[in-house]
Design an enzyme around this catalytic site. Structure first.
Site, PDB file in Angstrom:
ATOM      1  N   PRO A 147     -20.237 -76.381 -10.659  1.00  0.00           N
ATOM      2  CA  PRO A 147     -21.571 -76.985 -10.687  1.00  0.00           C
ATOM      3  C   PRO A 147     -21.511 -78.501 -10.541  1.00  0.00           C
ATOM      4  O   PRO A 147     -20.632 -79.149 -11.100  1.00  0.00           O
ATOM      5  CB  PRO A 147     -22.114 -76.606 -12.072  1.00  0.00           C
ATOM      6  CG  PRO A 147     -21.346 -75.387 -12.458  1.00  0.00           C
ATOM      7  CD  PRO A 147     -19.989 -75.540 -11.834  1.00  0.00           C
ATOM      8  N   THR A 148     -22.457 -79.048  -9.789  1.00  0.00           N
ATOM      9  CA  THR A 148     -22.548 -80.489  -9.601  1.00  0.00           C
ATOM     10  C   THR A 148     -22.704 -81.187 -10.953  1.00  0.00           C
ATOM     11  O   THR A 148     -23.538 -80.804 -11.751  1.00  0.00           O
ATOM     12  CB  THR A 148     -23.767 -80.828  -8.716  1.00  0.00           C
ATOM     13  OG1 THR A 148     -23.589 -80.205  -7.458  1.00  0.00           O
ATOM     14  CG2 THR A 148     -23.897 -82.323  -8.518  1.00  0.00           C
ATOM     15  N   GLY A 149     -21.881 -82.184 -11.187  1.00  0.00           N
ATOM     16  CA  GLY A 149     -21.979 -82.921 -12.441  1.00  0.00           C
ATOM     17  C   GLY A 149     -21.139 -82.338 -13.542  1.00  0.00           C
ATOM     18  O   GLY A 149     -21.090 -82.841 -14.650  1.00  0.00           O
ATOM     19  N   CYS A 150     -20.434 -81.248 -13.248  1.00  0.00           N
ATOM     20  CA  CYS A 150     -19.588 -80.589 -14.230  1.00  0.00           C
ATOM     21  C   CYS A 150     -18.181 -81.152 -14.096  1.00  0.00           C
ATOM     22  O   CYS A 150     -17.609 -81.139 -13.024  1.00  0.00           O
ATOM     23  CB  CYS A 150     -19.585 -79.087 -13.925  1.00  0.00           C
ATOM     24  SG  CYS A 150     -19.159 -78.079 -15.317  1.00  0.00           S
ATOM     25  N   VAL A 151     -17.622 -81.699 -15.176  1.00  0.00           N
ATOM     26  CA  VAL A 151     -16.285 -82.293 -15.051  1.00  0.00           C
ATOM     27  C   VAL A 151     -15.197 -81.405 -15.625  1.00  0.00           C
ATOM     28  O   VAL A 151     -15.482 -80.470 -16.343  1.00  0.00           O
ATOM     29  CB  VAL A 151     -16.216 -83.684 -15.712  1.00  0.00           C
ATOM     30  CG1 VAL A 151     -16.896 -84.701 -14.812  1.00  0.00           C
ATOM     31  CG2 VAL A 151     -16.848 -83.668 -17.088  1.00  0.00           C
TER      32      VAL A 151
END
Lengths: 135, 112, 101
Positions: free
Chosen positions: B108-112
């Site tokens: 997911p975008t923004g998931c580190v």
């Protein structure tokens, strides 16, 4: 008690020729976690980002147009489009995608948060924002 | 150079974090193989979430952020499932990362 | 024979199209690609760049039009849509190609 700031993402570039539109979209998606009041402004070639009917199947590019339609779920409450920019490009509101918004707690719903506004309103909205991110 | 996983005798390319390289390659067997590597047994409840993620991606072309996933699951599959406790119960490594990986989606975008 | 000019920038943002038209010779071919295809739409503030250019032939690349949601019925009359094979033919049938960025 007002920790909520007004964030505006200003989009002035066409969607595919450069990386700006996609970068802006990614920042909006990530920034949703901060729970601010978020609006997007589309002006100049940026209005092309919302034109419907894009098909990138022959271009070997990701079509991220559908992603704009989920922005309401990512805390985006307003999407403004500069009327003069639209008109200069022979476009009207009918050429643009619609984005729905829903407050999951109150179940308040808005069918379409995309709104065409005149230049004076653009100026006003920018002025009253606490932060403007320009892409 | 890139890694692969073997599903029913067929090799599928994955990135350095184990996410499927090409979302269009996905078959349900991918989730079976990945979950086996994690020693997790997939139930109907897991498959509901995986299927939901596939549909979300199909419609919006991104993997949802965890809070969006939670809200959307609550709306579509019921409030008893649309909470992080339930989702973490199913996917202990994080519903965003683990379920997306099984579903063949990117991280997911923004998931580190 | 004259040259082929490819233009890949939006005419609303850069003057590539305007000046490619200005500096090209009679009979030149001008192919709009990438963001350049926005210049091919009719009813825009930039329409007159193309409608007012005499003696030049205009083309637009199909895949880039599609990616940007520009349907054929929105194109300025006389702009010809070409696919990748058509692009190659243009390159081969003109003296040389100039890429205007």
């Amino acid at each position: 008690m007002s920790d909520i700031k007004k964030f505006m993402y200003l989009n002035r570039r066409a969607p595919y020729g450069t990386i700006y539109a996609w970068e802006s979209l990614e920042v909006v998606l990530i920034g949703a976690a901060f729970d601010q009041e978020v609006s997007l402004m589309f002006a100049d070639d940026g209005v092309y980002q919302l034109v419907k009917g894009c098909d990138t199947s022959e271009s070997d590019m990701k079509n991220f147009m559908p992603t704009y339609r989920t922005l309401g779920d990512y805390g985006v409450r307003y999407m403004y489009v500069d009327q003069a920019s639209l008109e200069a490009r022979g476009l009207t509101a009918d050429d643009l995608i619609e984005v729905a918004w829903e407050d999951w707690e109150t179940e308040e719903e808005v069918d379409n948060i995309v709104e065409v506004v005149d230049s004076a309103k653009v100026t006003e909205l920018m002025a009253e924002s606490d932060v403007v991110f320009s892409f | 150079m890139s890694d692969t996983i073997n599903v029913d005798g067929k090799e599928f390319a994955v990135d350095e974090e184990g996410y499927l390289a090409n979302i269009n390659d996905w078959v349900p067997g991918v989730a079976d193989v990945m979950s086996k590597q994690d020693e997790l047994e997939l139930t109907d409840e897991h498959w509901d979430i995986i299927k939901f993620l596939r549909e979300y991606y199909e419609e919006y072309q991104i993997a949802p952020a965890i809070r969006v996933l939670t809200k959307a699951v609550a709306k579509n599959l019921g409030k008893d499932k649309g909470n992080s406790k339930y989702l973490y119960g199913l996917f202990p490594y994080g519903p965003g990362k683990q379920a997306c990986r099984y579903a063949g989606l990117p991280k997911p975008t923004g998931c580190v | 024979m004259a040259d082929l000019f490819t233009v890949n920038k939006s005419p609303f943002e850069k003057n590539s199209l305007e000046n490619a038209i200005k500096f090209s010779t009679e009979g030149a071919s001008i192919l709009l690609i990438e963001d350049g295809v926005y210049g091919a739409s009719k009813g825009t503030a930039c329409e007159s760049m193309i409608t007012g250019a005499a003696g030049k032939k205009f083309y637009a690349l199909k895949s880039d039009l599609k990616a940007r949601g520009i349907a054929d019925d929105r194109l300025i009359d006389g702009v010809e849509v070409v696919d990748y094979a058509g692009f190659v033919e243009l390159v081969c049938s003109t003296d040389k190609t100039q890429a205007w960025l």
